[in-house]
Design an enzyme around this catalytic site. Structure first.
Site, short mmCIF file in Angstrom:
data_model
loop_
_atom_site.label_atom_id
_atom_site.label_comp_id
_atom_site.label_asym_id
_atom_site.label_seq_id
_atom_site.Cartn_x
_atom_site.Cartn_y
_atom_site.Cartn_z
N ASP A 147 -0.23 3.06 12.68
CA ASP A 147 -0.64 1.75 12.03
C ASP A 147 -2.07 1.99 11.18
O ASP A 147 -2.92 2.70 11.89
CB ASP A 147 -0.39 0.48 12.49
CG ASP A 147 -0.32 -0.61 11.54
OD1 ASP A 147 -1.08 -0.63 10.58
OD2 ASP A 147 0.37 -1.44 11.77
N ARG A 149 -3.33 -0.23 9.01
CA ARG A 149 -3.80 -1.73 8.65
C ARG A 149 -5.13 -2.04 9.20
O ARG A 149 -4.97 -1.89 10.64
CB ARG A 149 -2.87 -2.70 8.70
CG ARG A 149 -1.55 -2.50 7.46
CD ARG A 149 -0.52 -3.24 7.85
NE ARG A 149 0.09 -3.08 9.05
CZ ARG A 149 1.19 -3.78 9.40
NH1 ARG A 149 1.73 -4.72 8.74
NH2 ARG A 149 1.59 -3.51 10.65
#
Length: 228
Positions: A147, A149
């Site tokens: 990920d 983010r």
């Protein structure tokens, strides 16, 4: 070698990785946000008014084109319904509050749309088909990380709106919940997506995320169950 690998694994989306040796930092393409308010915007900062909210990360594959490999679209639709009901007057069967959808441009866990579809293809074509126990591994094999983010910055827009209390957070994400609460915003209740709204193909994603820490009022799948 890392620059070349990132360039190749992302389908050449970021040529700067190999053409700009002067760049020392690589940031994924994270765009802005759109805020959709249901009800009186002035009530967002009033902790005595029931606030129903969802922070939703963009997913064109599901939100726009209706892919059923993830829960993004049905969860967003469910959140909109919850926000509408939350903003309706008590006399109309609502909660007499206000609703908020914060829609963030973080396509494919901020890895980009092409990378996301490369991951989807890898999941479907691996030996044994799409499996919950390999869910995060397939992303890491394709993108190098699970990920990209940076949810720590996500609550900034909520603070900008003056929000100090979310009565009903329509999200199961532990990363979003942790970031919001660490920013000093109280969350009273977390609302999970109803089982009936989860597409059959998205059950793999849901089981993997529950096992990884997603909020659920129900059973948390064990390691052996993820292999089934």
């Amino acid at each position: 070698d890392l620059r070349r690998a990132l360039f190749e694994e992302t389908g050449g989306m970021y040529p700067e990785l190999v053409t700009r040796s002067d760049l020392d930092v690589f940031l994924p393409p994270i765009g802005g946000q759109t805020l959709y308010v249901f009800g009186d915007v002035r009530h967002l900062a009033d902790p005595t008014v029931t606030l129903t909210a969802r922070v939703h990360d963009e997913c064109n594959g599901s939100d726009v084109f209706g892919s059923d490999i993830c829960t993004c679209r049905p969860y967003l639709t469910h959140a909109i319904e919850e926000c509408i009901q939350g903003a309706q007057s008590v006399k109309a069967g609502g909660r007499g509050g206000v609703g908020l959808i914060a829609y963030s441009r973080k396509e494919g866990r901020a890895l980009g749309e092409v990378t996301k579809f490369l991951v989807y293809n890898a999941r479907k074509r691996q030996e044994g088909g799409d499996r919950a126990d390999k869910y995060f591994l397939r992303t890491e094999c394709v993108a190098g990380v699970q990920d990209m983010r940076f949810q720590e910055l996500m609550p900034d827009v909520l603070n900008w709106l003056g929000i100090r209390k979310i009565h009903r957070l329509v999200s199961m994400s532990n990363m979003k919940y942790d970031a919001i609460t660490r920013a000093g915003i109280e969350v009273v209740e977390r609302v999970n997506i109803p089982d009936g709204l989860i597409p059959e193909d998205a059950q793999v994603e849901m089981d993997a995320k529950k096992a990884a820490g997603y909020f659920t009022p129900d059973h948390v799948p064990g390691a052996d169950e993820l292999k089934i």
